[in-house]
Write an enzyme that holds these catalytic residues in place. Structure first.
Site, short mmCIF file in Angstrom:
data_model
loop_
_atom_site.label_atom_id
_atom_site.label_comp_id
_atom_site.label_asym_id
_atom_site.label_seq_id
_atom_site.Cartn_x
_atom_site.Cartn_y
_atom_site.Cartn_z
CG HIS A 243 49.03 32.97 37.13
ND1 HIS A 243 48.77 32.35 38.33
CD2 HIS A 243 48.94 32.03 36.17
CE1 HIS A 243 48.55 31.07 38.09
NE2 HIS A 243 48.64 30.85 36.79
CD GLU A 298 47.86 29.66 28.29
OE1 GLU A 298 48.67 28.96 27.65
OE2 GLU A 298 46.73 29.25 28.60
N1 ACO Z 1 45.95 42.66 30.84
C1 ACO Z 1 45.45 43.84 31.29
N2 ACO Z 1 45.00 43.99 32.54
C2 ACO Z 1 45.07 42.94 33.36
C3 ACO Z 1 45.59 41.70 32.96
C4 ACO Z 1 46.05 41.60 31.64
N3 ACO Z 1 46.55 40.44 31.18
N4 ACO Z 1 45.52 40.84 33.98
C5 ACO Z 1 44.96 41.49 35.00
N5 ACO Z 1 44.68 42.77 34.62
C6 ACO Z 1 44.08 43.80 35.43
C7 ACO Z 1 42.63 43.46 35.76
O1 ACO Z 1 41.77 43.96 34.74
C8 ACO Z 1 42.43 44.14 37.08
O2 ACO Z 1 42.16 45.49 36.84
P1 ACO Z 1 41.03 46.31 37.66
O3 ACO Z 1 41.52 46.26 39.07
O4 ACO Z 1 41.05 47.63 37.02
O5 ACO Z 1 39.76 45.51 37.47
C9 ACO Z 1 43.81 44.07 37.72
O6 ACO Z 1 44.76 43.84 36.67
C10 ACO Z 1 43.95 42.97 38.72
O7 ACO Z 1 43.68 41.75 38.04
P2 ACO Z 1 42.84 40.59 38.72
O8 ACO Z 1 41.42 40.65 38.22
O9 ACO Z 1 43.04 40.62 40.18
O10 ACO Z 1 43.53 39.32 38.13
P3 ACO Z 1 43.00 37.89 38.38
O11 ACO Z 1 43.93 37.26 39.35
O12 ACO Z 1 41.57 37.79 38.71
O13 ACO Z 1 43.12 37.33 36.93
C11 ACO Z 1 43.93 36.37 34.98
C12 ACO Z 1 44.12 36.51 36.48
C13 ACO Z 1 42.48 35.92 34.69
C14 ACO Z 1 44.88 35.32 34.45
C15 ACO Z 1 44.17 37.75 34.32
O14 ACO Z 1 45.48 38.18 34.62
C16 ACO Z 1 43.95 37.73 32.82
O15 ACO Z 1 42.81 37.86 32.36
N6 ACO Z 1 45.04 37.55 32.01
C17 ACO Z 1 44.90 37.46 30.57
C18 ACO Z 1 44.45 36.06 30.16
C19 ACO Z 1 45.55 35.02 30.30
O16 ACO Z 1 46.70 35.25 29.92
N7 ACO Z 1 45.16 33.85 30.85
C20 ACO Z 1 46.07 32.72 31.05
C21 ACO Z 1 46.40 32.55 32.49
S1 ACO Z 1 47.52 31.20 32.75
C22 ACO Z 1 46.53 29.80 32.76
O17 ACO Z 1 45.43 29.82 33.23
C23 ACO Z 1 47.03 28.59 32.13
#
Ligand code: ACO
Length: 355
Positions: A243, A298
């Site tokens: 998140h 989610e």
């Molecule tokens: N699975 C695997 N890796 C992940 C996940 C995940 N669910 N979430 C973050 N990471 C990784 C990223 O790839 C990143 O890796 P990197 O540094 O090698 O590039 C690292 O963790 C840090 O993540 P951020 O990019 O800083 O996370 P950000 O805050 O931008 O993204 C997000 C948040 C978009 C929700 C992300 O966690 C994600 O894509 N989750 C999966 C989709 C999801 O469940 N969305 C619903 C969110 S809740 C809502 O909006 C209602």
């Protein structure tokens, strides 16, 4: 510059506070867990809209107006073309509503949402739409418009818990989009359409369908670790985890898990999901030791909506049925600010040669 805007405060709000460090969500003074366990959709719409519309009366009047709005929305359904996914169907229906800043329009948006979503689901199955019953609560009527049967109280209660849990969540992407559009004075319908358009992306409200796809692909608990390792090796994001704001577990995950556990016959599915959840969290902690990635809203949304018989293709539209009250309240709050949202960019392109 802050390209994801994470460190930018762009609004003051009385609507909700997301405390990402401590995993707390407060909605107009109430912890989300309490709202989720005790409030109906109508109560929550009243709570969020209070103070933003001068003509808002008591909760029972609002419930009646929402019922009338559902009935009025049924006439829209036949004019929507075939072949649309649920979000597009909802957006197309909303586009036919008046576009002003009135309470009546907010009620029409909220009341039409379940009518359009249920009709979209049935259209996708080749079934005719079912007319709403204004005597039912919004959640009970939603389930009734899916099957033609008045649902058990426990099912209507579980849907209420879901819609209430997702009603508002600070300045998330879709709410921000709605506020930007509202700041131009385009109208609440335009703001809601902007909100749902932002919501549909898989990084925001489009995740719960893929959560079930992941559970299906894993199939049995013994496959979990191998499947997760392979997905992470491909640098895939595991849906339902991580998140932008929460650095601990999303409080909505447990509110929804509690609502799910109250539905009969769900303990086996919960047990399987818990196993997958533990495996994902363990692997994410190994891969990102300095970044806490936890369960988000989610994951249990997917399981709760599945248990209520909603198809995964429609999950994002169902999310919008709850979030519409947050979008409209935020839109009115932004209008009250009286200020157009207009940030700036840094130009990095070519510059004209000096004469
Ligand atoms: N699975 C695997 N890796 C992940 C996940 C995940 N669910 N979430 C973050 N990471 C990784 C990223 O790839 C990143 O890796 P990197 O540094 O090698 O590039 C690292 O963790 C840090 O993540 P951020 O990019 O800083 O996370 P950000 O805050 O931008 O993204 C997000 C948040 C978009 C929700 C992300 O966690 C994600 O894509 N989750 C999966 C989709 C999801 O469940 N969305 C619903 C969110 S809740 C809502 O909006 C209602």
């Amino acid at each position: 510059m802050d390209s994801g805007l994470e460190n930018i405060v762009a609004a003051e709000t009385v609507l909700s506070d997301v405390d990402g460090q401590n995993g707390r969500l407060v909605i107009r003074g109430w912890p989300v867990e309490l709202l989720s366990a005790s409030m109906a959709f109508e109560d929550t719409a009243h709570l969020l809209w209070e103070g933003f519309f001068e003509d808002l009366r008591d909760v029972s009047s609002l419930g009646r107006q929402l019922g009338e709005a559902r009935e009025a929305a049924f006439a829209i359904v036949s004019g929507i073309p075939d072949g649309l996914d649920s979000v597009s169907f909802l957006r197309a229906g909303w586009a036919l509503l008046p576009d002003d800043e009135s309470l009546e329009t907010a009620i029409r948006l909220a009341g039409s949402a379940p009518v359009l979503t249920a009709a979209a689901i049935r259209r996708g199955r080749g079934e005719p739409p079912i007319a709403p019953n204004a005597q039912l609560s919004q959640s009970a009527d939603f389930l009734h418009m899916l099957t033609g049967k008045v649902p058990h109280q426990a099912e209507a209660r579980a849907l209420d818990a879901y819609l209430v849990t997702v009603c508002d969540h600070g300045l998330n992407a879709s709410t921000f989009a709605a506020r930007v559009v509202a700041s131009t004075r385009a109208g609440l319908t335009s703001a809601a359409i902007a909100g749902i358009s932002a919501l549909k992306g898989p990084l925001h409200g489009g995740a719960p369908g893929p959560v079930l796809d992941m559970l299906d692909a894993i199939g049995v608990p013994e496959n979990a670790e191998r499947w997760i390792d392979e997905a992470l090796a491909r640098n895939e994001r595991l849906m339902g985890f991580g998140h932008r704001v929460y650095r601990v577990r999303d409080p909505r995950a447990d509110a929804l898990k509690t609502a799910l556990a109250r539905l009969p016959g769900t303990s086996g599915r919960i047990g399987f999901a818990e196993h997958i959840e533990r495996a994902v969290l363990g692997r994410l902690a190994e891969k990102y030791p300095r970044r806490t990635l936890e369960t988000n809203v989610e994951f249990y949304t997917a399981l709760l909506l599945e248990a209520l018989g909603l198809p995964r293709e429609a999950f994002t539209a169902v999310f919008a049925c709850g979030r519409i009250i947050g979008w409209t309240a935020h839109a009115r709050e932004q209008i009250g600010e009286g200020r157009l949202v207009r940030p700036r960019s840094v130009y990095r392109g070519p510059v004209p040669e000096a004469a």
